[in-house]
Structures are given as C-alpha cells and as structure tokens.
Design a protein around this motif. Sequence first.
Motif, PDB file in Angstrom:
ATOM      1  N   LEU A 166       0.849  -1.192   0.000  1.00 11.17           N
ATOM      2  CA  LEU A 166       0.000   0.000   0.000  1.00 11.17           C
ATOM      3  C   LEU A 166       0.883   1.241   0.000  1.00 11.17           C
ATOM      4  CD1 LEU A 166      -2.691  -0.843   2.716  1.00 11.17           C
ATOM      5  CD2 LEU A 166      -2.960  -0.964   0.248  1.00 11.17           C
ATOM      6  N   CYS A 167       0.360   2.286  -0.508  1.00  7.85           N
ATOM      7  CA  CYS A 167       1.088   3.549  -0.434  1.00  7.85           C
ATOM      8  C   CYS A 167       1.012   4.033   1.013  1.00  7.85           C
ATOM      9  CB  CYS A 167       0.450   4.564  -1.372  1.00  7.85           C
ATOM     10  SG  CYS A 167       1.059   6.229  -1.104  1.00  7.85           S
ATOM     11  N   LYS A 168       2.155   4.322   1.631  1.00  3.38           N
ATOM     12  CA  LYS A 168       2.122   4.632   3.063  1.00  3.38           C
ATOM     13  C   LYS A 168       1.521   6.006   3.335  1.00  3.38           C
ATOM     14  CE  LYS A 168       6.734   6.564   3.382  1.00  3.38           C
ATOM     15  NZ  LYS A 168       8.032   6.519   3.979  1.00  3.38           N
ATOM     16  N   ASP A 169       1.413   6.838   2.287  1.00  4.53           N
ATOM     17  CA  ASP A 169       0.817   8.164   2.498  1.00  4.53           C
ATOM     18  C   ASP A 169      -0.694   8.125   2.394  1.00  4.53           C
ATOM     19  OD1 ASP A 169       3.199   9.227   2.951  1.00  4.53           O
ATOM     20  OD2 ASP A 169       3.185  10.681   1.295  1.00  4.53           O
ATOM     21  N   CYS A 170      -1.213   7.622   1.276  1.00  6.48           N
ATOM     22  CA  CYS A 170      -2.670   7.694   1.140  1.00  6.48           C
ATOM     23  C   CYS A 170      -3.366   6.410   1.575  1.00  6.48           C
ATOM     24  CB  CYS A 170      -3.071   8.118  -0.278  1.00  6.48           C
ATOM     25  SG  CYS A 170      -2.238   7.235  -1.574  1.00  6.48           S
ATOM     26  N   ARG A 171      -2.640   5.319   1.789  1.00  2.00           N
ATOM     27  CA  ARG A 171      -3.209   4.061   2.283  1.00  2.00           C
ATOM     28  C   ARG A 171      -4.468   3.650   1.514  1.00  2.00           C
ATOM     29  NH1 ARG A 171      -0.907   1.583   6.125  1.00  2.00           N
ATOM     30  NH2 ARG A 171       0.805   2.647   7.188  1.00  2.00           N
ATOM     31  N   VAL A 207       5.438   3.667  -8.629  1.00  2.00           N
ATOM     32  CA  VAL A 207       4.889   4.965  -8.241  1.00  2.00           C
ATOM     33  C   VAL A 207       3.431   4.823  -7.855  1.00  2.00           C
ATOM     34  CG1 VAL A 207       4.596   7.357  -9.007  1.00  2.00           C
ATOM     35  CG2 VAL A 207       6.379   5.942 -10.023  1.00  2.00           C
ATOM     36  N   CYS A 208       3.020   5.546  -6.783  1.00  2.00           N
ATOM     37  CA  CYS A 208       1.603   5.603  -6.450  1.00  2.00           C
ATOM     38  C   CYS A 208       0.973   6.617  -7.383  1.00  2.00           C
ATOM     39  CB  CYS A 208       1.417   6.028  -4.998  1.00  2.00           C
ATOM     40  SG  CYS A 208      -0.292   6.385  -4.573  1.00  2.00           S
ATOM     41  N   GLU A 209      -0.008   6.180  -8.128  1.00  2.70           N
ATOM     42  CA  GLU A 209      -0.576   7.072  -9.143  1.00  2.70           C
ATOM     43  C   GLU A 209      -1.466   8.139  -8.526  1.00  2.70           C
ATOM     44  OE1 GLU A 209      -1.077   6.066 -13.614  1.00  2.70           O
ATOM     45  OE2 GLU A 209      -2.300   4.672 -12.447  1.00  2.70           O
ATOM     46  N   THR A 210      -1.907   7.881  -7.289  1.00  3.72           N
ATOM     47  CA  THR A 210      -2.817   8.844  -6.680  1.00  3.72           C
ATOM     48  C   THR A 210      -2.057  10.062  -6.153  1.00  3.72           C
ATOM     49  OG1 THR A 210      -4.014   6.894  -5.957  1.00  3.72           O
ATOM     50  CG2 THR A 210      -4.807   8.996  -5.142  1.00  3.72           C
ATOM     51  N   CYS A 211      -0.939   9.794  -5.389  1.00  3.85           N
ATOM     52  CA  CYS A 211      -0.243  10.922  -4.815  1.00  3.85           C
ATOM     53  C   CYS A 211       1.145  11.156  -5.412  1.00  3.85           C
ATOM     54  CB  CYS A 211      -0.112  10.768  -3.300  1.00  3.85           C
ATOM     55  SG  CYS A 211       0.945   9.401  -2.828  1.00  3.85           S
ATOM     56  N   GLY A 212       1.635  10.203  -6.175  1.00  2.05           N
ATOM     57  CA  GLY A 212       2.923  10.422  -6.836  1.00  2.05           C
ATOM     58  C   GLY A 212       4.122   9.988  -6.019  1.00  2.05           C
TER      59      GLY A 212
HETATM   60 ZN   LIG Z   1      -0.238   7.452  -2.488  1.00  2.00          ZN
END
Ligand SMILES: [Zn+2]
Length: 359
Positions: free
Chosen positions: A32-37, A53-58
Amino acid sequence: MAQVLSPGAVPDPEPMAPIEEEWRENLNVKLLCKDCREDPPNLYEDHASGDLVCETCGLVLAARSVDMSSEWRTFSNDDQGNDDPSRVGDGPNALLNGAQLNTNIAFGDGGMRNKELHRAQNKSNLDKGNKSLLQAYKQIGAYCDGWQLPSSVADTAKHIFKDAEESRLFKGKSQESLIAGCLFLACRRNQVPRSFREVMELTRVSKKEIGRTFKLLEAYMIKKEKEKPATSTIAGGTVVSTQYTGSTTADPSDLCNRYCSMLDMDQRTSNVAIAIADRMTKTGALAGRSPLSSASACIFMAGHLMGQPKTVKQIMEVIMVSDGTIRQAYRLLYNEKDKLLTEEILARGANPAKLPQPN
Ligand SMILES: [Zn+2]
C-alpha cells in the motif's frame, strides 16, 4: 489426581494441549502507499525508470526495481503490428548431422532483396544429407506407429539407420531395405521381436532382402560396439541398449505372449505356452527348428492342454508359418511331452489327456 464427583455432576473436560499451528507464509501481504493508504492500491510500474509509483499521490515506493516481465521485442523486418516474437528454432537433434545452428534467411516482407537472399541461401545451403535422413526417420516413425511400438524402438531404429548411413557400407542397399533391416534389428534389440514376414508385410521389402540387410547390419553393429565403450545416450536421456552382443535367434517364449494375445487366448493359457517354450528350449526338444515354428507348436499344445484349443489354421493365419511346419513341430513336441510337461505346468490346470494325436 482423581476428581471426586457428587451424584449428577459432570466431570471437567480434560485440559487439551494447545495445537501448535504450523508456520506458513502469509500470502495476503499487500503493498500500500504509506501516504494515502488507498486499498486497492493504485500503483504504477514505470519500466523506463524502474520506479514503482503511487498514481494517486505520486510517491515513489520503490526505485530501481528489476523488470521481471518477459521481453518479446519483435525482430522481424516489418515492425508494424505484425507480432512475431519468435527468434529461436528447435533444439539440436542428435539424430541429424551438425549442430543445426545455422542462420536461415527468412522470406521477410517479400521484398525483392529478401526474396533473392532467401533463394540464394536455399540454393547454396541445400543440406541433402539431413534431408534424406529426415525422410528416412519419418518413414521409420510411421512404421513404428503402424505397429504401435514404443518410441524406444523407433529411436533405436533411427540410430542404427544413422550409423549405417554414416559408415557408407550400405551404399548398394536401397533406403527401403535398409529401413526394413533397421526396424527388424531394433525390434529384436528392444525385446519386441517381429518375424521377417511381418516386417515384409509392413515395408514391402522381400523377406530375403530383409534377412540379408539384417545380417550385414548386425555384423556391422557388433563390430562397431566392440570398438567403442559400451554406453551410448541419445538426446532426451533415453539410454539405448547399452551393449550389443548379437541376437542369436528370437526366443520362442518371447514370441508366445504376443501371438497368444493375437489369438485371443487368456493369460493362463499364454503362460502355459511360455512355460512349455522355456522348457522346450532347456531340454532342446525342438532344437534346430525356427523360433516361429517352435512357438506355433507350443501355442497349439498349450491351447489344447488348457481347453482353449486353436486350430492349426487359426495359428497359421496369425504366425504365418505353413500348415505342415506346425504339424511337424507339434509331432516332435508331442513325442517329448513327458519331458516338457513339468509338475509346475500341470499344476496350472494343464490336462495332457486333451492333447490330440499328431497326424
Ligand atoms: Zn499514495
């Protein structure tokens, strides 16, 4: 310590030892992306830079990742949507000459230059030797398929054929008779002997010619294997019969099983036929007779002993020996019956009273 119970009381359940759970890998791990989870994660693998890359937050979750996907660039001339990922051919075939690692010029897009190159290569590079070998292998394969023989027989026959071709000792023989000889020898070496007549019916090569070719081949093989160390392996890991010490004659008991089954006799009867054939070989009762005629007499005798008689005519049709031969061999066998019919054979239910008088 024993429990003291009042009337009507229920004893405490025995304390159970906790079952230790086996360790297993947790396959439910999610990245999981640790920022937006975000779940499910919206991740993107950038192959050019090797980043995840997390496409949601980059956020870049992993850098310099190794690309595990398959790489199928197309190497054909016209790269326009014509997906041709093949760039490899077959593995080398031990049965053919050379390593077959030559380059072939493809027809390509059919342009003038391609065509010319393709043609030029074909002209210069005609591998005649391999072509005729391939043709012979195809024929051998077809024959073995026709007889439903195991592939080991076909492999053996192909190897013998290749060796014979290379030796150049058989130049005067036609390919057909050489194939027939190889087939006959391969069957014998793999303990599934076939008679000359059977090979003749399959290959349409005369019995005499098969016999001659077989004799030459056998002499050649024995000479050859004396010269080299005894083990030989072929591609695919099958070990072909390690040493060849020559085949005297086919063992009649080997023949009995197959012919009994062709005659629809049950296993008990064919076992008796095999036992008689073994006994016959040991006592030398039919010494000097051909294995086919000995086998036919054993089968005839076993059929009558076990109450499953087959007529001389029926046996004739399957084994393809003459009427007179079977009768004559049976007469000899009958005269020796006291020696042949051991306690062991009688115990299998053989009844000598059922044997017909030879005529
Ligand atoms: Zn993210």
